[in-house]
Design a protein around this motif. Sequence first.
Motif, short mmCIF file in Angstrom:
data_model
loop_
_atom_site.label_atom_id
_atom_site.label_comp_id
_atom_site.label_asym_id
_atom_site.label_seq_id
_atom_site.Cartn_x
_atom_site.Cartn_y
_atom_site.Cartn_z
N THR A 1 35.26 47.59 40.76
CA THR A 1 34.50 47.91 41.97
C THR A 1 35.31 47.64 43.23
O THR A 1 34.99 48.17 44.29
CB THR A 1 33.21 47.08 42.02
N THR A 2 36.33 46.82 43.12
CA THR A 2 37.21 46.56 44.26
C THR A 2 38.56 47.22 44.02
O THR A 2 39.01 47.33 42.88
CB THR A 2 37.41 45.04 44.47
N LYS B 1 33.82 51.90 32.53
CA LYS B 1 33.67 51.62 33.96
C LYS B 1 35.03 51.41 34.60
O LYS B 1 36.06 51.37 33.93
CB LYS B 1 32.79 50.39 34.17
#
Length: 313
Positions: free
Chosen positions: A172-173, A169
């Motif tokens: 996300t920011t 992954k």
Amino acid sequence: MRYGIDIGHNCSPDTGARGIKFEDNLTLDVGNRVISKLKALGHEVISCKPDRATSVKDSLSQRCNKANANKVEVFVSIHFNAFNGQANGTEVFATSDNGRRIAKPVLDEIIKLGYFNRGVKSGSHLFVLRNTNMPAILVECCFIDAQKDINLFDPEATANAIVKGLTGKLPTTPVPSVPDEEQNIDTSILRLQKSLNRLKITDRSNKPLVENGQLNAETKFAIERFQGIVGLEKTGIVNEATWNAINLILAKRIIRQNHAGGPVVRYLQFRVGVEVDGIYGAQTEAAIKRFQRQNGLLADGIIGPISWQKLIG
């Protein structure tokens, strides 16, 4: 997860390959981005690149020792390839089954960027893979002397591919990007210019070098001047012997009569204005004592920490 991220080279005399771009610049840029992204995902990251080294082997040993001492769970060394201007693509090296399992998804993510897949290969010949205690991989992101690869290269995309390959992954920011040090600056030459300025090795006009990372005529002149001082062939080319001489001086070892000779004594003779022969004799001792008196130091003829401070800071 505790990762050990090894930003390849960037520790003279351990400097990287040169091609259309400079390996030291790219490993630093991509490596710092990888470190930031892994931390943003909540992982612990140990940066394994040393600040200084006396030789290439010392640089490599420090990287392994830091990873081993910090008991990192996965070691990742980031590099770029160079060969003949035609070879291209991405390859990842590993030495164990666990290492190969880590290497495969990292390779898969990078080749999604368009690079030729050169595969997961045995890294049994690579020092940092043979001397680390945990699963370890060495990533050769692409070839910096191949225009095909350079046209594809993007540091942010490369860092994302490595992080996604390692963890599955991405943050996300947004993670603050690392400034691109490209701009035709060779960081190894920049470090050289800074070192020569520190050693008071000047250009042909007896001025300090402009610290711009450019191997220009004045820098080559200063290199030749330094090589002549320490007794090396005056080539104007920064080879390992030149870096070794620089690092030997910057190590600031205690120097005294009858117990020293060679490049460091030759440098000291240059600085105190006596014949440069590499032998610490009576004339050299007298000149060093004179230098010490002029600088308010104990005139004992021994070059210790305080005398070195006056000489090179």
